[in-house]
Design an enzyme around this catalytic site. Structure first.
Site, PDB file in Angstrom:
ATOM      1  N   ASP A   5     -10.073   3.498  -3.505  1.00 53.48           N
ATOM      2  CA  ASP A   5     -10.839   2.315  -3.079  1.00 53.48           C
ATOM      3  C   ASP A   5     -12.246   2.282  -3.672  1.00 53.48           C
ATOM      4  O   ASP A   5     -12.927   3.302  -3.751  1.00 53.48           O
ATOM      5  CB  ASP A   5     -10.960   2.307  -1.553  1.00 53.48           C
ATOM      6  N   ASP A  23       0.824  -1.209   0.000  1.00 55.16           N
ATOM      7  CA  ASP A  23       0.000   0.000   0.000  1.00 55.16           C
ATOM      8  C   ASP A  23       0.864   1.268   0.000  1.00 55.16           C
ATOM      9  O   ASP A  23       2.103   1.194   0.000  1.00 55.16           O
ATOM     10  CB  ASP A  23      -0.925  -0.076   1.235  1.00 55.16           C
TER      11      ASP A  23
HETATM   12  C1  GLA Z   1      -5.958   1.353   1.316  1.00 57.23           C
HETATM   13  C2  GLA Z   1      -6.130   0.325   0.212  1.00 57.23           C
HETATM   14  C3  GLA Z   1      -7.259  -0.620   0.589  1.00 57.23           C
HETATM   15  C4  GLA Z   1      -6.961  -1.300   1.906  1.00 57.23           C
HETATM   16  C5  GLA Z   1      -6.726  -0.232   2.982  1.00 57.23           C
HETATM   17  C6  GLA Z   1      -6.202  -0.836   4.266  1.00 57.23           C
HETATM   18  O1  GLA Z   1      -7.054   2.210   1.395  1.00 57.23           O
HETATM   19  O2  GLA Z   1      -6.385   0.953  -1.003  1.00 57.23           O
HETATM   20  O3  GLA Z   1      -7.460  -1.588  -0.427  1.00 57.23           O
HETATM   21  O4  GLA Z   1      -5.838  -2.130   1.764  1.00 57.23           O
HETATM   22  O5  GLA Z   1      -5.752   0.726   2.564  1.00 57.23           O
HETATM   23  O6  GLA Z   1      -5.990   0.125   5.239  1.00 57.23           O
END
Ligand code: GLA
Length: 416
Positions: free
Chosen positions: A215, A160
């Site tokens: 997301d 990430d």
């Molecule tokens: C980010 C990623 C998500 C998830 C969260 C976890 O937002 O894009 O897919 O992994 O972090 O905190």
């Protein structure tokens, strides 16, 4: 004599162990080869459980993957997302949270492997992870963490992008790519940088998949507004990913984020979401609770003929060939390796649509595959992959496409 033999042995040992490491060092600049040749398929904890995870969930999901037939359909990567880490130990090694993962990650990997599954884990290129800033980001610990993950038997790393002030994405992901390669374990490297630095332009040799957007949210629309932020729904993510088809292929995929099928959308929207992810040749990471899902959800996720669109070894994503704005329709084609086409009509509008397919309207040549549909000279047999209706393209076809739904055909040249 004995002493001499021992010294020879010691010299051999001294040089033979580093030889492998040296060979791998000379090969820096590589990611693991021979993995993710088709889009990775599996399950990830984030969409359903967010940070509220514990090892029981993963043991239960591992069982469910096998018992429901999902593993057999191809979903083999069991991925632990954010929320699993404890503090680093006194030597800087990352540890699992002892309260929620008392048996540790290696035991979970062993369990997954014994069931024919593979284990994925979550990391972060910064100093903290995204969710409530868990401390165990890998910045400054890349080789140590890659080694730890490999020693646990991890097969997939989702990496990430939180806590990365003053860090350059290409540089940071390349360091972890090299660290993973140096372990000698073929670990799929999933770049989760949300598309900000256009990873599709630089990441082909760095990772095996890269997120194209922020997301996903469990809704069908383009942009979903919350009190203080907005998030893309299925259509929003689809629109951001569809112009990127030229960047994807075997071993390097556009990742429009994990699936929300079974998390609350109506069945037609789930079906459309799933079908369009397959048309994009997207990684298929399930995001629902597999221990408790409806038959309707399972039927969508295990439709092998639709999965075959996603998993076709040619690995060329689909494209929009035509639109009908008045009806809110998009007409998508995706080539199969064997000369067939997937043909999907997506109804984006709030209203059902009736449409007559005049096949010759869909004559086009696809730049990426170099193939033409050639509906004037060619007749194709078709099968609709949700209703299983069959027919051929010798004459026009009237079709009903409900709101927020799809019809999805596999077209096969006749007389082949
Ligand atoms: C980010 C990623 C998500 C998830 C969260 C976890 O937002 O894009 O897919 O992994 O972090 O905190």
């Amino acid at each position: 004599m004995k002493y001499k033999l021992l010294s020879i042995l010691a010299v051999i040992l001294m040089f033979s162990a580093p030889v492998d490491a040296q060979r791998r060092q000379r090969e820096y600049g590589k990611k693991a080869e021979g993995v993710a040749l088709t889009p990775p398929m599996g399950w990830n904890s984030w969409n359903k459980f967010s940070k509220d995870i514990n090892e029981d969930i993963f043991y239960g999901i591992a069982d469910a993957l096998v018992e429901t037939g999902l593993a057999e359909a191809g979903y083999v990567y069991l991925v632990v997302d954010d929320g699993w880490t404890g503090p680093r130990d006194e030597r800087g090694f990352v540890t699992a949270n002892p309260e929620t993962f008392p048996n540790g990650i290696k035991a979970l990997a062993d369990y997954a492997h014994a069931k024919g599954l593979k284990l994925g884990i979550y990391g972060d290129a910064g100093r903290t992870t995204c969710n409530v800033g868990y401390p165990a980001g890998s910045a400054g610990h890349e080789y140590q963490d890659a080694y730890t993950f490999a020693s646990w038997g991890v097969d997939y790393l989702k990496y990430d992008w939180c806590g990365t002030t003053n860090i350059n994405p290409k540089g940071a992901y390349t360091i972890m790519r090299d660290a993973l390669y140096a372990t000698g374990r073929p670990i799929i490297f999933s770049i989760c940088e949300w598309g900000g630095s256009k990873p599709w332009e630089w990441a082909k040799d760095v990772g095996h998949l890269w997120r194209t957007t922020g997301d996903i949210c469990c809704a069908f629309g383009e942009l979903i507004h919350f009190a203080t932020w907005s998030q893309s729904g299925v259509l929003g993510i689809l629109d951001k990913t569809k112009p990127l088809r030229e960047y994807a292929g075997p071993g390097h995929w556009n990742d429009p984020d994990m699936l929300e099928v079974g998390n609350g959308m109506p069945v037609n929207e789930d079906r459309a979401h799933f079908t369009m992810w397959c048309m994009l040749a997207a990684p298929l990471m399930l995001g629902n609770d597999l221990r408790d899902m409806t038959q309707e959800t399972l039927d969508i996720l295990t439709n092998k003929e639709v999965i075959a669109i996603d998993q076709d070894p040619l690995g060329i994503p689909g494209l929009v060939v035509k639109e009908n704005k008045a009806l809110g329709l998009e007409f998508w084609f995706k080539p199969f390796e064997n000369g067939d086409w997937a043909f999907t009509i997506l109804n984006r509008s709030e209203k059902d649509a009736d449409y007559v397919i005049n096949w010759a309207d869909f004559n086009f040549t696809d730049d990426m595959s170099g193939r033409s549909t050639d509906f004037v000279r060619m007749v194709y047999s078709f099968k609709e992959l949700w209703t299983k209706e069959e027919g051929n393209t010798a004459k026009a076809k009237a079709v009903h496409i409900p709101s927020h739904d799809v019809v999805c055909y596999r077209l096969s040249p006749m007389g082949r």
